[in-house]
Motif scaffolding. Structure first.
Motif, PDB file in Angstrom:
ATOM      1  N   HIS A  50      -5.490  39.766  19.191  1.00  0.00           N
ATOM      2  CA  HIS A  50      -4.978  40.613  18.123  1.00  0.00           C
ATOM      3  C   HIS A  50      -3.516  40.982  18.349  1.00  0.00           C
ATOM      4  O   HIS A  50      -2.758  41.124  17.387  1.00  0.00           O
ATOM      5  CB  HIS A  50      -5.850  41.861  17.992  1.00  0.00           C
ATOM      6  N   GLU A  51      -3.135  41.127  19.587  1.00  0.00           N
ATOM      7  CA  GLU A  51      -1.709  41.346  19.868  1.00  0.00           C
ATOM      8  C   GLU A  51      -0.885  40.130  19.468  1.00  0.00           C
ATOM      9  O   GLU A  51       0.218  40.265  18.920  1.00  0.00           O
ATOM     10  CB  GLU A  51      -1.514  41.646  21.359  1.00  0.00           C
ATOM     11  N   MET A  52      -1.405  38.950  19.759  1.00  0.00           N
ATOM     12  CA  MET A  52      -0.701  37.728  19.376  1.00  0.00           C
ATOM     13  C   MET A  52      -0.625  37.601  17.856  1.00  0.00           C
ATOM     14  O   MET A  52       0.386  37.147  17.309  1.00  0.00           O
ATOM     15  CB  MET A  52      -1.412  36.511  19.958  1.00  0.00           C
ATOM     16  N   ALA A  53      -1.682  38.006  17.180  1.00  0.00           N
ATOM     17  CA  ALA A  53      -1.681  37.953  15.718  1.00  0.00           C
ATOM     18  C   ALA A  53      -0.587  38.830  15.149  1.00  0.00           C
ATOM     19  O   ALA A  53       0.140  38.448  14.216  1.00  0.00           O
ATOM     20  CB  ALA A  53      -3.039  38.382  15.183  1.00  0.00           C
ATOM     21  N   ASP A  54      -0.418  40.035  15.710  1.00  0.00           N
ATOM     22  CA  ASP A  54       0.618  40.953  15.238  1.00  0.00           C
ATOM     23  C   ASP A  54       2.014  40.481  15.629  1.00  0.00           C
ATOM     24  O   ASP A  54       2.954  40.539  14.830  1.00  0.00           O
ATOM     25  CB  ASP A  54       0.371  42.349  15.809  1.00  0.00           C
ATOM     26  N   ARG A  55       2.145  40.006  16.836  1.00  0.00           N
ATOM     27  CA  ARG A  55       3.467  39.619  17.338  1.00  0.00           C
ATOM     28  C   ARG A  55       4.017  38.399  16.611  1.00  0.00           C
ATOM     29  O   ARG A  55       5.203  38.360  16.261  1.00  0.00           O
ATOM     30  CB  ARG A  55       3.387  39.329  18.837  1.00  0.00           C
ATOM     31  N   PHE A  56       3.167  37.403  16.378  1.00  0.00           N
ATOM     32  CA  PHE A  56       3.633  36.156  15.784  1.00  0.00           C
ATOM     33  C   PHE A  56       3.219  35.998  14.321  1.00  0.00           C
ATOM     34  O   PHE A  56       3.519  34.964  13.715  1.00  0.00           O
ATOM     35  CB  PHE A  56       3.095  34.964  16.585  1.00  0.00           C
ATOM     36  N   GLN A  57       2.536  37.011  13.781  1.00  0.00           N
ATOM     37  CA  GLN A  57       2.042  36.950  12.405  1.00  0.00           C
ATOM     38  C   GLN A  57       1.194  35.703  12.185  1.00  0.00           C
ATOM     39  O   GLN A  57       1.388  34.933  11.250  1.00  0.00           O
ATOM     40  CB  GLN A  57       3.221  36.993  11.420  1.00  0.00           C
ATOM     41  N   ARG A  58       0.235  35.495  13.075  1.00  0.00           N
ATOM     42  CA  ARG A  58      -0.684  34.362  12.994  1.00  0.00           C
ATOM     43  C   ARG A  58      -2.094  34.891  12.740  1.00  0.00           C
ATOM     44  O   ARG A  58      -2.741  35.418  13.642  1.00  0.00           O
ATOM     45  CB  ARG A  58      -0.671  33.545  14.290  1.00  0.00           C
TER      46      ARG A  58
END
Length: 569
Positions: free
Chosen positions: A359-367
């Protein structure tokens, strides 16, 4: 025994048998009936071949038997006089209620006993085991509102050394049972991983088949998938990761670009440079390079179904991070990664940590794909562990269950029995000092009585010559052996539990056998309309199996008649 019947001219006597069990497995309140399809195949093809007869003729146990027994009786024996009534396959069944009944001449009725038992015992056991695990895996979910702070016990503080933001909030988590239900989030699925631990290839195939009936989504047994039309699923092994020792082994490997390319968007792209760019950006330069190479190699082969086993070296510091790096590149190229598998360690903690990073990666990279990644868990999972995980909280979306499913480790046998209840039209009874083993005599008809709630209230056994219970009419239902235990039921619906499935010379009755998928759906529908207390893991409710007043009186009268009166002096 068959020879003794034939020798004394008893083999043609009309007999009626019941196949049932006395106690639900796994300390539960229900059993799923399975194996009917194989029973029907067996009955349809039952014959003694010439080499079978020759073998029997020369065994030490039968070499003295008259030739006519082999040449006239066994050589012409089939199931053309066998009549079978059965529950629908996949039915929820309860102790003492026959799974099926057999009406046949005494000789053939006894000869098929062992085969019927073996074709029903294990399938019913593994289907029940699978169903209980599916029920346990469902758990209860709770989704946090946007911006809410996740519980501290589940989300420890992050530091700059992790390479991810310390302010990102987890979007959704699973918490302990008893919290607010989340009916919008998909419940975890179960996949059968048991072939390598099953009792031989035949046991492995049966486990794949009947666990699917019990609710398992897919199997790792490819042959079962081919023959039965089941979904197949699996991941790579630890040995796959171990076999890659450096990034040099995957230098130059390419994947076709599906988006963002030049003309036609069909150019081939080398993965290693793109992965290394993300690695440098994230500061994850200390992950295991052999593992990273293995993931890149796997991604080139399965870019659309990229799911990696991440615990070969270090789940959080290496495997998870390497998966994220390769997944980012695949997403850039137009592919959607599938997820990860955890096969060791604290599955509750690790799954939540992995979900947090996703979920952090989703927020950081908008994926957005990071929000829908599967987290598959294996590692000797059983029903108790599933319930424990629900209490602890976890983010697992799929369970791969093997050993404890296919071996039914907590109870390796169901204990079905096959008993003679009528001969020449006369009820027969078996007595025992153990009340559980006292046989309810005579040919009976079983009904399921439903109440106003829509749930089944009890199963009722009545004599074959009695009137059937009617909807809206008061019916007295009695415990078979306890005088004081009785209840009056006014059913809103009455369902006869058995139907004709094998009709002697006419063979299998058309339309009375369902496909594997239909049986699986039937099981699911029953579970969703069953009293919740019957599905409890601890202190599950008791489902009543009763007899009619007339059957109760007859049972106790015959009991007294058949029991010798001791004389004391």
């Amino acid at each position: 025994m068959a020879y003794a019947y034939w020798k004394t001219e008893q083999h043609r006597r009309p007999a009626h048998f019941e196949l049932f069990f006395r106690k639900n497995p796994f300390g539960g309140s229900y059993t799923l009936f399975a194996g009917l399809d194989e029973v029907l195949k067996f009955l349809s093809n039952f014959r003694f071949k010439d080499d079978d007869i020759e073998y029997l003729r020369n065994t030490p146990q039968l070499c003295h038997c008259e030739a006519a027994f082999f040449d006239e009786y066994l050589a012409n024996l089939d199931c053309s006089e066998v009549i079978v009534h059965s529950m629908k396959e996949g039915s929820m069944a309860f102790p003492r209620v026959p799974l099926l009944t057999v009406t046949a001449p005494l000789g053939i009725g006894n000869l098929i006993e062992t085969t019927l038992l073996t074709l029903i015992n294990y399938p019913s056991l593994v289907a029940t085991n699978a169903c209980r695990m599916v029920v346990a895996a469902r758990g209860q979910f709770w989704e946090e509102t946007a911006g809410a702070s996740p519980p501290r016990a589940i989300m420890p503080p992050r530091t700059a050394s992790t390479g991810v933001s310390t302010t990102t909030k987890r979007k959704s988590i699973q918490v302990a049972e008893g919290g607010q239900n989340d009916f919008t989030r998909v419940k975890p699925k179960c996949v059968e991983f048991g072939l390598r631990r099953a009792q031989g290839p035949d046991g492995g195939f049966s486990a794949s088949k009947y666990s699917h009936i019990g609710g398992f989504h897919a199997t790792s047994n490819v042959l079962a998938g081919k023959i039965l039309g089941m979904p197949i699923a699996g991941t790579h092994a630890h040995s796959f990761v171990q076999s890659y020792t450096s990034l040099k082994l995957v230098e130059g490997v390419k994947v076709k670009r599906m988006k963002g390319g030049g003309k036609g968007e069909d150019d081939m792209v080398e993965l290693v440079p793109l992965v290394m760019k993300y690695r440098e950006e994230m500061g994850w330069n200390d992950t295991n390079e052999g593992e990273l190479a293995a993931f890149i190699g796997y991604a080139t082969s399965f870019p659309n179904t990229f799911l990696c086993l991440v615990d070969t070296y270090d789940t959080l510091q290496s495997g998870l991070r390497n998966f994220v790096l390769v997944s980012l590149v695949l997403d850039d190229l137009g592919y959607t990664p599938r997820g990860i598998r955890l096969d060791s360690g604290d599955l509750s903690y690790l799954s939540l940590e992995c979900e947090y990073v996703f979920h952090e990666m989703a927020d950081r990279f908008q994926r957005q794909f990071f929000y829908s990644l599967d987290i598959v868990a294996s590692n000797d999972i059983n029903e108790n562990i599933l319930h424990s995980l629900n209490k602890q909280g976890h983010a697992i979306t799929m369970f791969g269950i093997g050993t404890n499913l296919v071996t039914c480790q907590s109870q390796p046998a169901l204990g079905c029995v096959y008993k003679l209840v009528e001969i020449d039209g006369q009820p027969r009874m078996k007595l025992s000092n153990d009340i559980e083993k006292v046989l309810i005599p005579g040919r009976k008809v079983a009904y399921r009585l439903f109440g106003e709630s829509g749930w089944p209230l009890l199963d009722l056994l009545v004599g074959s010559n009695e009137d059937e219970p009617s909807e809206g009419e008061r019916t007295l239902c009695r415990h078979p052996f306890m005088e004081q235990q009785r209840v009056a039921v006014v059913p809103t619906r009455v369902v006869k539990l058995h139907s004709l499935v094998f009709d002697g010379k006419n063979g299998v009755v058309p339309g009375e056998h369902s496909s594997l998928g239909e049986t699986r759906q039937y099981v699911n529908d029953q579970i969703n309309h069953t009293r919740p207390d019957l599905l409890r893991y601890v202190n599950s409710g008791e489902y009543k199996v009763s007899v009619s007043e007339k059957t109760f009186r007859f049972l106790h009268q015959l009991w007294q008649t058949e029991t010798p009166v001791r004389e004391l002096r």
